[in-house]
Write a protein that holds these residues in place. Sequence first.
Motif, PDB file in Angstrom:
ATOM      1  N   ASN A  72       7.174  -3.223   8.387  1.00  0.00           N
ATOM      2  CA  ASN A  72       6.103  -2.763   7.493  1.00  0.00           C
ATOM      3  C   ASN A  72       4.859  -2.344   8.267  1.00  0.00           C
ATOM      4  OD1 ASN A  72       7.622  -3.067   5.251  1.00  0.00           O
ATOM      5  ND2 ASN A  72       6.619  -4.923   4.493  1.00  0.00           N
ATOM      6  N   ASN A  89       4.714   1.243   9.058  1.00  0.00           N
ATOM      7  CA  ASN A  89       4.654   2.203   7.947  1.00  0.00           C
ATOM      8  C   ASN A  89       3.220   2.659   7.757  1.00  0.00           C
ATOM      9  OD1 ASN A  89       7.289   2.495   7.300  1.00  0.00           O
ATOM     10  ND2 ASN A  89       7.292   0.989   5.635  1.00  0.00           N
ATOM     11  N   LYS A 123      10.301  -6.374   4.463  1.00  0.00           N
ATOM     12  CA  LYS A 123      10.034  -7.812   4.624  1.00  0.00           C
ATOM     13  C   LYS A 123      11.344  -8.612   4.567  1.00  0.00           C
ATOM     14  CE  LYS A 123       6.802 -11.085   2.766  1.00  0.00           C
ATOM     15  NZ  LYS A 123       6.421 -11.560   1.464  1.00  0.00           N
ATOM     16  N   GLU A 173      14.778   1.308   5.731  1.00  0.00           N
ATOM     17  CA  GLU A 173      14.677  -0.134   5.449  1.00  0.00           C
ATOM     18  C   GLU A 173      15.941  -0.616   4.729  1.00  0.00           C
ATOM     19  OE1 GLU A 173      12.253   2.031   4.819  1.00  0.00           O
ATOM     20  OE2 GLU A 173      10.369   1.276   5.686  1.00  0.00           O
TER      21      GLU A 173
END
Length: 353
Positions: A42, A45, A94, A157
Amino acid sequence: MNARTQNHDDGQQPSVYDLSWMDVKSEWGLRATPSKHGLTLNDINIGTYGVIPKDASKSLSFAPRGADFDPDDLPSMGYTVNTRAEAWADNLGKLYEEAVARQWSSTRDIPWRALSPLPSDMEHAMCQLCTFLTEVEFVAGEIPGSWLQRINTAYHETKLFMATQIMDEARHLEVFRKRALANGGGLGKCPKEIEESQRYIFEFDTFPRMLARVHLFGEGRILTLFRLGEMIAQNETEKTIFRLCAQDESRHVAFGCLQLRTLVEEDPDRIEDIQDALDVAEQRTLEVGSSTTLVEALMILAGGGEAYMAVGKEKLAYIRKKTVQEYLQRCRAIGIDRQPRCRLKEAEDINVI
Ligand SMILES: [Fe+2]
Ligand SMILES: [Fe+2]
């Protein structure tokens, strides 16, 4: 051409290299910053790299999200799952980090030396359960494996998480096989109805339908069973196996539910598609029922022996009820009211677990 002349100070002729690749049209100059646990998926990103395309169907190559490329110039890899609604969810990065951090080893992390001989009926029952679980863990790994290659790289992801799931399922079948062989028993029978109840899953034709059947329905049921593993485990070895497998399965269920919830939010017209896949899953479960072989093995384990199967049957009824309750809760969590349509409630007297 963007060829650049490079001068050398060694007195030789200047060399000309094609360095046009340095004129890159990605978002050059960004710097991702590590967060509390390190540099996570993350954390990178950032800027346009973190913009998840709604529709990636015009770009079917291996090119990663945010790179500089011309989709018309690159070969197609034939991806068929190409929309954000179908193939992405907010927390998947996550979930991937969690999967990587919580890998365990069936060789090192299970207290194998805590195993001691069980009465013959109990060993038979545990080995039969482990044979069943080894069978279904093959399916649990192979189905995500068969979908991995169909998902667009824009949704990396999702692809990365699925890779961890395949590894998790490999470890699960490994640990159940090991348990069957580690205490004087061995592998048991593979009834036809078990195989029949799994084979049709390969026929689901869209990614969300597969997620509904495998992750929400199937893995959800296995998760409830593993969480109640204390009721069937006979020692610390088996308790540890069920606890660690439940930890993994809860991630797999979360993956499917997060994805399906995103689909329901972004495209509510697809709710009926998911409901229909669940209709099929429930109907097939009712038709095939549970294998007598498996149900009897579970009764022996839950009851504490062949002489206490009636007690075991009571406990199984509790597990079954809990399984349906948790399944309906998961459906609600993704935005689907399954209660009025659920067929499993009709089967109160059937030995379906
Ligand atoms: Fe599994
Ligand atoms: Fe799983």
